[in-house]
Design an enzyme around this catalytic site. Structure first.
Site, PDB file in Angstrom:
ATOM      1  N   ILE A   1       0.838  -1.205   0.000  1.00 55.29           N
ATOM      2  CA  ILE A   1       0.000   0.000   0.000  1.00 55.29           C
ATOM      3  C   ILE A   1       0.875   1.259   0.000  1.00 55.29           C
ATOM      4  O   ILE A   1       0.599   2.219  -0.724  1.00 55.29           O
ATOM      5  CB  ILE A   1      -0.933  -0.023   1.237  1.00 55.29           C
ATOM      6  CG1 ILE A   1      -1.933  -1.196   1.114  1.00 55.29           C
ATOM      7  CG2 ILE A   1      -1.668   1.290   1.389  1.00 55.29           C
ATOM      8  CD1 ILE A   1      -2.757  -1.447   2.376  1.00 55.29           C
TER       9      ILE A   1
ATOM     10  N   TYR B   1      -3.283  -7.585  16.361  1.00 53.73           N
ATOM     11  CA  TYR B   1      -3.259  -6.606  15.264  1.00 53.73           C
ATOM     12  C   TYR B   1      -4.487  -5.699  15.349  1.00 53.73           C
ATOM     13  O   TYR B   1      -4.380  -4.468  15.267  1.00 53.73           O
ATOM     14  CB  TYR B   1      -3.223  -7.362  13.937  1.00 53.73           C
ATOM     15  CG  TYR B   1      -3.391  -6.489  12.723  1.00 53.73           C
ATOM     16  CD1 TYR B   1      -2.337  -5.700  12.263  1.00 53.73           C
ATOM     17  CD2 TYR B   1      -4.595  -6.454  12.021  1.00 53.73           C
ATOM     18  CE1 TYR B   1      -2.489  -4.901  11.153  1.00 53.73           C
ATOM     19  CE2 TYR B   1      -4.752  -5.664  10.903  1.00 53.73           C
ATOM     20  CZ  TYR B   1      -3.701  -4.888  10.473  1.00 53.73           C
ATOM     21  OH  TYR B   1      -3.853  -4.090   9.370  1.00 53.73           O
TER      22      TYR B   1
ATOM     23  N   LYS C   1      -4.845  -1.535  15.841  1.00 53.72           N
ATOM     24  CA  LYS C   1      -5.529  -0.637  14.903  1.00 53.72           C
ATOM     25  C   LYS C   1      -6.657   0.117  15.606  1.00 53.72           C
ATOM     26  O   LYS C   1      -6.984   1.246  15.235  1.00 53.72           O
ATOM     27  CB  LYS C   1      -6.046  -1.427  13.693  1.00 53.72           C
ATOM     28  CG  LYS C   1      -4.921  -1.958  12.799  1.00 53.72           C
ATOM     29  CD  LYS C   1      -4.056  -0.824  12.240  1.00 53.72           C
ATOM     30  CE  LYS C   1      -3.016  -1.321  11.249  1.00 53.72           C
ATOM     31  NZ  LYS C   1      -2.173  -0.250  10.697  1.00 53.72           N
TER      32      LYS C   1
END
Ligand code: NAP
Length: 289
Positions: free
Chosen positions: A10, A143, A147
């Site tokens: 990305i 994870y 976030k």
């Protein structure tokens, strides 16, 4: 503009999108040769800087470099991030530390270092968060939690920063990158990354949303693809209560399937049998310390 994690996935697409639109882009990653090769192939002005964002000194030097070399900073795109596949009890202490160090500490500290250069003039901070931050799904539990922390930081910064500053949150679902190879603790080459990418949206779609954030007028919270937007509701009761009940019994099974998928990707990426980093199987069977 500073885009972290610009050698692959990305981040590379964001750097390409912004550089093609005429911006001067500074990118960073740990693998310097790969970062430099990526920068050479991108259109426009891209300045690659080798940097391990989990190191405070290197974060400070990165911001100093941007100001000394380019005179100003208009936008920070906090893209670099990593994860591990496994239930929390499957992970070792190093994995927990590495994920939190990059996804939370580096993001908060780099933003802290960048803000004085952004305030007082129009500036942007873009966080590449994740739909997993709203809807934690095992086996991406740690994870997802990191976030969710990024999401909290987005809202906090919107409330404490000057009117000229915009804080954006771009939340992808699955994106076609080599993310799962790095989540196995590997350092893939370009070819390995191409062979071992995951399923999902093209990274260019995320880059398009970042570009829209930087050319708009207010804070934006977006998902990629857009139809994942209502996923935010799944983080709230009663939907979140239903997910608690449904997911708990199947979490170990989902974790086993996800590891199998990850091992398949690592095998495919290996191709000629060579890939840098720790052996996946060793890592995944290591007991927590
Ligand atoms: N792929 C997905 O499905 C997905 C979905 C939602 C959100 N996201 C988020 O999108 C962002 C980018 O993910 P991606 O899929 O593009 O990942 P990726 O393909 O693994 O690329 C990660 C990039 O970050 C760099 N990086 C990793 N650790 C670093 C460190 N300690 N210091 C500096 N640079 C570092 C890597 O280069 P080096 O290894 O050379 O350092 C690489 O350039 C992450 O925040 C991720 O959580 C991804």
């Amino acid at each position: 503009m500073l885009v972290t994690g610009g050698s692959a996935g990305i981040g590379r697409s964001i750097a390409a999108r912004l550089a093609a639109s005429g911006a001067t882009v500074v990118t960073c990653a740990r693998d310097e040769p790969r970062l430099r090769t990526a920068a050479r192939r991108l259109p426009g002005t891209v300045d690659p800087v080798a940097c391990d964002l989990t190191d405070h000194r290197q974060r400070r030097e990165l911001i100093d470099h941007v100001i000394e070399r380019h005179g100003r900073l208009d936008a920070l795109v906090n893209n670099a991030g990593t994860g591990r596949v496994g239930l929390l009890t499957d992970l070792d202490a190093d994995s927990v530390r590495e994920v939190v160090a990059l996804n939370v500490i580096a993001v908060a500290d780099l933003t802290r270092l960048a803000l004085p250069h952004l305030v007082g003039r129009r500036g942007d901070v873009v966080m590449i968060a994740s739909v997993a931050g709203w809807v934690p799904i095992p086996p991406l539990s740690l994870y997802s939690a990191t976030k969710a922390a990024v999401d909290g930081l987005v809202h906090a910064l919107r409330r404490e920063s000057s009117p000229g500053l915009r804080i954006h949150s771009v939340n992808p679902g699955p994106v076609r990158t080599e993310w799962l190879l790095r989540a196995a603790g590997l350092r893939p080459s370009d070819d390995e990354g191409r062979r071992g990418h995951t399923f999902g949206s093209r990274p260019e779609r995320v880059a398009d949303e970042v570009y829209r954030c930087l050319t708009g007028y207010r804070h934006r919270t977006v998902t990629v693809p857009r139809w994942l937007g209502p996923a935010r509701l799944a983080g709230l009761p009663p939907m979140s209560n239903v997910l608690d009940l449904v997911l708990a019994p199947v979490a170990p099974l989902v974790a086993r399937w996800a590891r199998h998928y990850q091992e398949t990707l690592v095998g495919r990426a290996r191709g000629d049998g060579r890939i840098d980093g720790d052996g996946l199987t060793d890592r995944m069977t290591r007991r927590p310390s």
